[in-house]
Design a protein around this motif. Structure first.
Motif, PDB file in Angstrom:
ATOM      1  N   ASN A  66       0.805  -1.212   0.000  1.00 10.30           N
ATOM      2  CA  ASN A  66       0.000   0.000   0.000  1.00 10.30           C
ATOM      3  C   ASN A  66       0.844   1.270   0.000  1.00 10.30           C
ATOM      4  OD1 ASN A  66      -2.544  -1.258   0.016  1.00 10.30           O
ATOM      5  ND2 ASN A  66      -2.367  -1.644   2.207  1.00 10.30           N
ATOM      6  N   GLY A  67       2.158   1.109  -0.108  1.00 13.17           N
ATOM      7  CA  GLY A  67       3.015   2.277  -0.130  1.00 13.17           C
ATOM      8  C   GLY A  67       2.903   3.074   1.156  1.00 13.17           C
ATOM      9  N   PHE A  68       2.770   4.376   1.026  1.00  8.60           N
ATOM     10  CA  PHE A  68       2.797   5.259   2.182  1.00  8.60           C
ATOM     11  C   PHE A  68       1.438   5.375   2.876  1.00  8.60           C
ATOM     12  CE2 PHE A  68       3.639   9.452   4.252  1.00  8.60           C
ATOM     13  CZ  PHE A  68       4.769   9.054   4.951  1.00  8.60           C
ATOM     14  N   VAL A  69       0.410   4.807   2.285  1.00 11.28           N
ATOM     15  CA  VAL A  69      -0.926   4.863   2.884  1.00 11.28           C
ATOM     16  C   VAL A  69      -0.921   4.067   4.187  1.00 11.28           C
ATOM     17  CG1 VAL A  69      -3.360   4.324   2.557  1.00 11.28           C
ATOM     18  CG2 VAL A  69      -1.955   4.969   0.595  1.00 11.28           C
ATOM     19  N   HIS A  70      -1.499   4.638   5.231  1.00 12.76           N
ATOM     20  CA  HIS A  70      -1.593   3.900   6.492  1.00 12.76           C
ATOM     21  C   HIS A  70      -2.988   4.080   7.075  1.00 12.76           C
ATOM     22  CE1 HIS A  70      -0.145   1.623   9.837  1.00 12.76           C
ATOM     23  NE2 HIS A  70      -0.388   2.591  10.712  1.00 12.76           N
ATOM     24  N   ARG A  71      -3.816   3.061   6.894  1.00  8.18           N
ATOM     25  CA  ARG A  71      -5.152   3.052   7.485  1.00  8.18           C
ATOM     26  C   ARG A  71      -5.171   2.033   8.604  1.00  8.18           C
ATOM     27  NH1 ARG A  71     -10.223   1.983   3.675  1.00  8.18           N
ATOM     28  NH2 ARG A  71      -9.544  -0.178   3.844  1.00  8.18           N
ATOM     29  N   LEU A  72      -5.756   2.396   9.709  1.00  9.54           N
ATOM     30  CA  LEU A  72      -5.785   1.520  10.881  1.00  9.54           C
ATOM     31  C   LEU A  72      -6.920   0.523  10.742  1.00  9.54           C
ATOM     32  CD1 LEU A  72      -5.064   4.128  13.692  1.00  9.54           C
ATOM     33  CD2 LEU A  72      -3.489   3.006  12.114  1.00  9.54           C
ATOM     34  N   ASP A  73      -6.722  -0.448   9.867  1.00  6.09           N
ATOM     35  CA  ASP A  73      -7.781  -1.388   9.509  1.00  6.09           C
ATOM     36  C   ASP A  73      -8.129  -2.338  10.648  1.00  6.09           C
ATOM     37  OD1 ASP A  73      -8.348  -0.544   6.930  1.00  6.09           O
ATOM     38  OD2 ASP A  73      -6.641  -1.629   6.100  1.00  6.09           O
ATOM     39  N   ASP A  74      -9.363  -2.813  10.582  1.00  6.90           N
ATOM     40  CA  ASP A  74      -9.879  -3.898  11.434  1.00  6.90           C
ATOM     41  C   ASP A  74      -9.970  -3.503  12.909  1.00  6.90           C
ATOM     42  OD1 ASP A  74     -10.073  -5.507   9.165  1.00  6.90           O
ATOM     43  OD2 ASP A  74      -8.008  -6.204   9.396  1.00  6.90           O
ATOM     44  N   HIS A  75      -8.821  -3.273  13.544  1.00  5.90           N
ATOM     45  CA  HIS A  75      -8.830  -2.963  14.972  1.00  5.90           C
ATOM     46  C   HIS A  75      -7.917  -1.766  15.232  1.00  5.90           C
ATOM     47  CE1 HIS A  75     -11.123  -6.501  16.190  1.00  5.90           C
ATOM     48  NE2 HIS A  75     -10.404  -7.189  15.316  1.00  5.90           N
ATOM     49  N   PRO A  76      -8.440  -0.548  15.068  1.00  4.94           N
ATOM     50  CA  PRO A  76      -7.593   0.639  15.271  1.00  4.94           C
ATOM     51  C   PRO A  76      -6.954   0.701  16.651  1.00  4.94           C
ATOM     52  CG  PRO A  76      -9.685   1.247  14.281  1.00  4.94           C
ATOM     53  CD  PRO A  76      -9.801  -0.192  14.664  1.00  4.94           C
ATOM     54  N   GLU A  77      -7.628   0.097  17.630  1.00  4.31           N
ATOM     55  CA  GLU A  77      -7.088   0.139  18.985  1.00  4.31           C
ATOM     56  C   GLU A  77      -5.896  -0.801  19.153  1.00  4.31           C
ATOM     57  OE1 GLU A  77      -9.951  -3.267  18.928  1.00  4.31           O
ATOM     58  OE2 GLU A  77      -9.792  -1.290  18.019  1.00  4.31           O
ATOM     59  N   LEU A  78      -5.648  -1.672  18.147  1.00  6.01           N
ATOM     60  CA  LEU A  78      -4.541  -2.614  18.217  1.00  6.01           C
ATOM     61  C   LEU A  78      -3.489  -2.389  17.141  1.00  6.01           C
ATOM     62  CD1 LEU A  78      -6.587  -5.906  18.800  1.00  6.01           C
ATOM     63  CD2 LEU A  78      -5.478  -4.490  20.529  1.00  6.01           C
ATOM     64  N   THR A  79      -3.845  -1.652  16.086  1.00  4.10           N
ATOM     65  CA  THR A  79      -2.948  -1.464  14.950  1.00  4.10           C
ATOM     66  C   THR A  79      -1.875  -0.429  15.273  1.00  4.10           C
ATOM     67  OG1 THR A  79      -4.796  -1.938  13.462  1.00  4.10           O
ATOM     68  CG2 THR A  79      -2.850  -0.900  12.490  1.00  4.10           C
ATOM     69  N   PRO A  80      -0.613  -0.710  14.926  1.00  9.23           N
ATOM     70  CA  PRO A  80       0.437   0.310  15.147  1.00  9.23           C
ATOM     71  C   PRO A  80       0.049   1.647  14.541  1.00  9.23           C
ATOM     72  CG  PRO A  80       1.432  -1.763  14.503  1.00  9.23           C
ATOM     73  CD  PRO A  80      -0.058  -1.948  14.358  1.00  9.23           C
ATOM     74  N   LEU A  81       0.303   2.694  15.276  1.00 11.03           N
ATOM     75  CA  LEU A  81      -0.161   4.025  14.887  1.00 11.03           C
ATOM     76  C   LEU A  81       0.523   4.541  13.631  1.00 11.03           C
ATOM     77  CD1 LEU A  81      -1.890   6.486  15.851  1.00 11.03           C
ATOM     78  CD2 LEU A  81       0.178   7.286  16.986  1.00 11.03           C
ATOM     79  N   CYS A  82       1.793   4.179  13.441  1.00 10.93           N
ATOM     80  CA  CYS A  82       2.586   4.746  12.351  1.00 10.93           C
ATOM     81  C   CYS A  82       2.905   3.682  11.314  1.00 10.93           C
ATOM     82  CB  CYS A  82       3.881   5.342  12.899  1.00 10.93           C
ATOM     83  SG  CYS A  82       3.626   6.595  14.187  1.00 10.93           S
ATOM     84  N   ASN A  83       2.981   4.110  10.066  1.00 10.03           N
ATOM     85  CA  ASN A  83       3.266   3.197   8.964  1.00 10.03           C
ATOM     86  C   ASN A  83       4.649   2.575   9.099  1.00 10.03           C
ATOM     87  OD1 ASN A  83       2.512   2.024   6.424  1.00 10.03           O
ATOM     88  ND2 ASN A  83       3.914   3.431   5.401  1.00 10.03           N
ATOM     89  N   ASP A  84       5.607   3.351   9.579  1.00 11.77           N
ATOM     90  CA  ASP A  84       6.972   2.885   9.780  1.00 11.77           C
ATOM     91  C   ASP A  84       7.400   3.191  11.205  1.00 11.77           C
ATOM     92  OD1 ASP A  84       8.008   2.226   6.894  1.00 11.77           O
ATOM     93  OD2 ASP A  84       6.966   4.140   6.715  1.00 11.77           O
ATOM     94  N   PRO A  85       8.119   2.272  11.859  1.00 12.31           N
ATOM     95  CA  PRO A  85       8.595   2.549  13.221  1.00 12.31           C
ATOM     96  C   PRO A  85       9.546   3.735  13.247  1.00 12.31           C
ATOM     97  CG  PRO A  85       8.990   0.254  12.587  1.00 12.31           C
ATOM     98  CD  PRO A  85       8.541   0.966  11.367  1.00 12.31           C
ATOM     99  N   ARG A  86       9.601   4.380  14.357  1.00 14.70           N
ATOM    100  CA  ARG A  86      10.489   5.527  14.488  1.00 14.70           C
ATOM    101  C   ARG A  86      11.950   5.098  14.442  1.00 14.70           C
ATOM    102  NH1 ARG A  86      10.676  10.359  19.109  1.00 14.70           N
ATOM    103  NH2 ARG A  86      12.544  11.369  18.247  1.00 14.70           N
TER     104      ARG A  86
END
Length: 280
Positions: A65-85
């Motif tokens: 999905n490239g740079f797109v980051h949608r918090l699919d399925d379970h936003p409360e469990l999905t990592p907030l950022c597309n790439d780790p800091r």
């Protein structure tokens, strides 16, 4: 069955295009009409990896999905950022630097998600546009983390399925609050540029901070997010010294609608600045 599959395939591009991300984290022109990479002083995490600067505006780059980051399925469990800091490797394109009280301009692709009667499009929702700063040096676990401190609500754009909800004049008037602030949307609904602006709080602690953008287009679709770091300085002079040391302009942000005389969506001429001494 074949007809159903064919119809589904036809519908997929429109569905896939209803997404977005932040391209530039310090853009020089507020409420601008067209993307110009030369006006971008700073970029989000791994912008070079995803080729955000040199790709056609509105294409995300990278794999999957490239740079797109949608918090699919379970936003409360999905990592907030597309790439780790990882500050040491994520900023081949430079990191932002802000100062307390600065109005910061962000750019994003509109990706078919705006309303304008001039191209007979209305009813595309805009539900939430928020800016956060992260409390601490580690990425929050997820969208409901207590480490996320909201610093600005950037409003929502007007929309409606019915003509009595918002007039055509309202829907075609720019600038707008919220996601749909893309004055040239009808010229290129897929890749037109939208801009936001937010203000760095005066009580934010100077130093390196992580910022998070969150957009919800409608309540049935999970949030989209983009993460980036910025060095925050107490004063503009300190920020300017940092930008000069890293080879960047210290020019102040300008507003497109304050430097151009626009009539019926056409630029007539620039507006001459007023001499404060003459004006008394």
């Amino acid at each position: 069955m074949k007809l159903f599959v064919a119809l589904l395939a036809v519908g997929l591009p429109a569905l896939a295009a209803a997404h977005s991300w932040i391209v530039c984290t310090d853009y020089l022109e507020n409420n601008g009409w067209y993307w110009d990479a030369a006006k971008c002083r700073a970029w989000p995490r791994n912008a070079e990896k995803y080729n955000l600067r040199d790709r056609q505006f509105g294409t995300a780059g990278g794999d999957a999905n490239g740079f797109v980051h949608r918090l699919d399925d379970h936003p409360e469990l999905t990592p907030l950022c597309n790439d780790p800091r990882d500050d040491a490797t994520s900023y081949e394109l430079p990191m932002a630097a802000y100062y307390l009280g600065q109005k910061v301009v962000l750019t994003h692709p509109i990706n078919n998600h705006a309303n304008d009667p001039r191209c007979d499009i209305r009813g595309r929702a805009d539900t939430q546009n928020l800016m956060f700063v992260v409390d601490g040096d580690e990425d929050p676990c997820c969208i409901n983390s207590t480490k996320l401190i909201q610093i600005m609500d950037m409003g929502v754009s007007p929309y409606g399925w019915y003509s009595d909800q918002f007039s055509e004049e309202v829907l075609r008037t720019y600038p707008k609050v919220g996601f749909q602030n893309a004055p040239k949307f009808c010229e290129d609904p897929e890749d037109a540029m939208g801009t936001y602006n937010f203000t760095i709080p005066m009580d934010l602690k100077p130093g390196r901070n992580t910022f998070v953008w969150k957009w919800i287009r409608n309540p049935a679709v999970n949030p989209f997010t983009t993460c980036w770091e910025a060095d925050v300085f107490a004063t503009k002079a300190e920020r300017d010294a940092h930008y000069l040391a890293t080879g960047r302009t210290t020019e102040d942000m300008w507003d497109f609608y304050q430097v151009n005389n626009i009539v019926d969506g056409v630029i007539m001429d620039p507006i001459d600045p007023v001499d404060p001494i003459i004006s008394g």
